[in-house]
Design an enzyme around this catalytic site. Sequence first.
Site, PDB file in Angstrom:
ATOM      1  N   ARG A   1       1.190 -41.363  59.657  1.00  0.00           N
ATOM      2  CA  ARG A   1       0.334 -41.158  58.485  1.00  0.00           C
ATOM      3  C   ARG A   1      -1.125 -41.171  58.896  1.00  0.00           C
ATOM      4  O   ARG A   1      -1.957 -40.461  58.342  1.00  0.00           O
ATOM      5  CB  ARG A   1       0.616 -42.215  57.407  1.00  0.00           C
ATOM      6  CG  ARG A   1      -0.352 -42.156  56.234  1.00  0.00           C
ATOM      7  CD  ARG A   1       0.159 -42.901  55.006  1.00  0.00           C
ATOM      8  NE  ARG A   1       0.751 -44.184  55.309  1.00  0.00           N
ATOM      9  CZ  ARG A   1       0.064 -45.326  55.492  1.00  0.00           C
ATOM     10  NH1 ARG A   1      -1.254 -45.319  55.388  1.00  0.00           N
ATOM     11  NH2 ARG A   1       0.703 -46.448  55.749  1.00  0.00           N
TER      12      ARG A   1
ATOM     13  N   TYR B   1      -9.138 -21.159  40.429  1.00  0.00           N
ATOM     14  CA  TYR B   1      -7.691 -21.376  40.474  1.00  0.00           C
ATOM     15  C   TYR B   1      -7.282 -22.396  39.416  1.00  0.00           C
ATOM     16  O   TYR B   1      -7.908 -23.461  39.291  1.00  0.00           O
ATOM     17  CB  TYR B   1      -7.283 -21.849  41.874  1.00  0.00           C
ATOM     18  CG  TYR B   1      -5.874 -22.350  41.961  1.00  0.00           C
ATOM     19  CD1 TYR B   1      -4.808 -21.582  41.500  1.00  0.00           C
ATOM     20  CD2 TYR B   1      -5.596 -23.601  42.496  1.00  0.00           C
ATOM     21  CE1 TYR B   1      -3.511 -22.056  41.566  1.00  0.00           C
ATOM     22  CE2 TYR B   1      -4.310 -24.077  42.571  1.00  0.00           C
ATOM     23  CZ  TYR B   1      -3.266 -23.299  42.104  1.00  0.00           C
ATOM     24  OH  TYR B   1      -1.974 -23.775  42.159  1.00  0.00           O
TER      25      TYR B   1
ATOM     26  N   ASP C   1     -14.321 -23.055  48.202  1.00  0.00           N
ATOM     27  CA  ASP C   1     -12.915 -22.755  48.452  1.00  0.00           C
ATOM     28  C   ASP C   1     -12.865 -21.388  49.122  1.00  0.00           C
ATOM     29  O   ASP C   1     -13.159 -20.361  48.496  1.00  0.00           O
ATOM     30  CB  ASP C   1     -12.147 -22.745  47.130  1.00  0.00           C
ATOM     31  CG  ASP C   1     -10.648 -22.552  47.319  1.00  0.00           C
ATOM     32  OD1 ASP C   1     -10.237 -21.974  48.342  1.00  0.00           O
ATOM     33  OD2 ASP C   1      -9.885 -22.963  46.422  1.00  0.00           O
TER      34      ASP C   1
ATOM     35  N   LYS D   1      -1.775 -20.105  52.160  1.00  0.00           N
ATOM     36  CA  LYS D   1      -2.046 -18.697  51.926  1.00  0.00           C
ATOM     37  C   LYS D   1      -2.321 -17.956  53.239  1.00  0.00           C
ATOM     38  O   LYS D   1      -1.448 -17.862  54.087  1.00  0.00           O
ATOM     39  CB  LYS D   1      -3.198 -18.566  50.932  1.00  0.00           C
ATOM     40  CG  LYS D   1      -3.050 -19.454  49.679  1.00  0.00           C
ATOM     41  CD  LYS D   1      -1.758 -19.243  48.921  1.00  0.00           C
ATOM     42  CE  LYS D   1      -1.743 -19.881  47.547  1.00  0.00           C
ATOM     43  NZ  LYS D   1      -1.846 -21.354  47.510  1.00  0.00           N
TER      44      LYS D   1
END
Length: 391
Positions: free
Chosen positions: A53, A106, A178, A203
């Site tokens: 982690r 978005y 972004d 993406k």
Amino acid sequence: MTDARPSRFDTLAIHAGQHTDPTTGDAIPAIHVTSTYAQDGIGGLRDGYEYSRGGNPTRTALQEQLAAIEGGAHGISFASGLAAEDALLRAVVAPGDHVLVPNDVYGGTHRLIRTVHGKAGVAHTTVDTADLDAVRAAIRPESKVLWVETPSNPLMKISDIPALAGLAHENGLLLVVDNTFASPALQRPLDLGADVVVHSTTKYLGGHSDVVGGAVVVGAGADELAEQVRYVQFAAGAVSGPFDAFLTTRGIKTLSVRMQRHSETAQTLAERLVHHPAVARVLYPGLPDHPGHKVAAHQMSRFGGMISLDLAGGEAAARTFAESTEVFLLAESLGGVESLVNYPSAMTHASVRGTEAEVSPSIVRLSVGLEDVTDLLDDVLQALDRTHAAH
């Protein structure tokens, strides 16, 4: 003597973070699937690895690669794009603070800021980030973040990053861009004055619709911010797994050539669809009459693989078109090698219905893939002809 270290994008995308194995000489770094690491005595960590982690060599390799291709100092890899955005927001805003959000953003980002952080006492204003006067008027004394998408999702609006950076910094705001739609192969916001870049690596960076991920990249001089984001990630646990990190790294290595093909094909389609009777508007920054064309030409090397169409027949026509393509798959997401069609109003942006970011029901969004351009054009034209005949 010249500096032989790689510095150009295509070379960085392939080699950054990709160190050969000192024992075997593996050209491709191993996938480290371990959850924990042996210590050489209590607290005797090897290269700082303790528990996955907190750190994993496969994730480290991806993070070096992400920072390099965005021209940043620190890359941080997350389990999803929204996990990356959430960790960044937790690191930089507190109850009583204010965030400026694009009016074409978005839907998941708007939902995150509006509902999750809104319930925690963070206010927001939705504003057209392509309008500098509107942004200036929306800034409050408690404003902390100016959030930008360019090109935007799904209306393909273009925001002037250097101008917004100047405005943000004059007012003590953090400029977050972004860069998912453009990718660093076409646009590097940190070089244009942004403070932070975020991605859904699902993406274009991953590029093959087979992995979900996200990233935060910060520039030089922002070491403290990077540590704050890393702390939130470690405390909350939204890390990318080793195999996901490996798939994203593999995708990035072909990013440049893919973005070239995506852009060339999208440009061809956009130019051919402008005069179709079923289409009221083609929204693509590569078209000379696009309102943001000049700004996009200045800050992008190409115009990307995303096109939105405003159908003349309204909602019924948009729905018919979205359900009539054969090569373009009707699906969420974007940026893969396969072409996708999306109906934002009821799919990716359904969560913003009734808000200032609501998407017109006449809009469809195309993610132009790597198939043959003639096949893609034929598919779109047959769907538009069918739509025009029906409406």
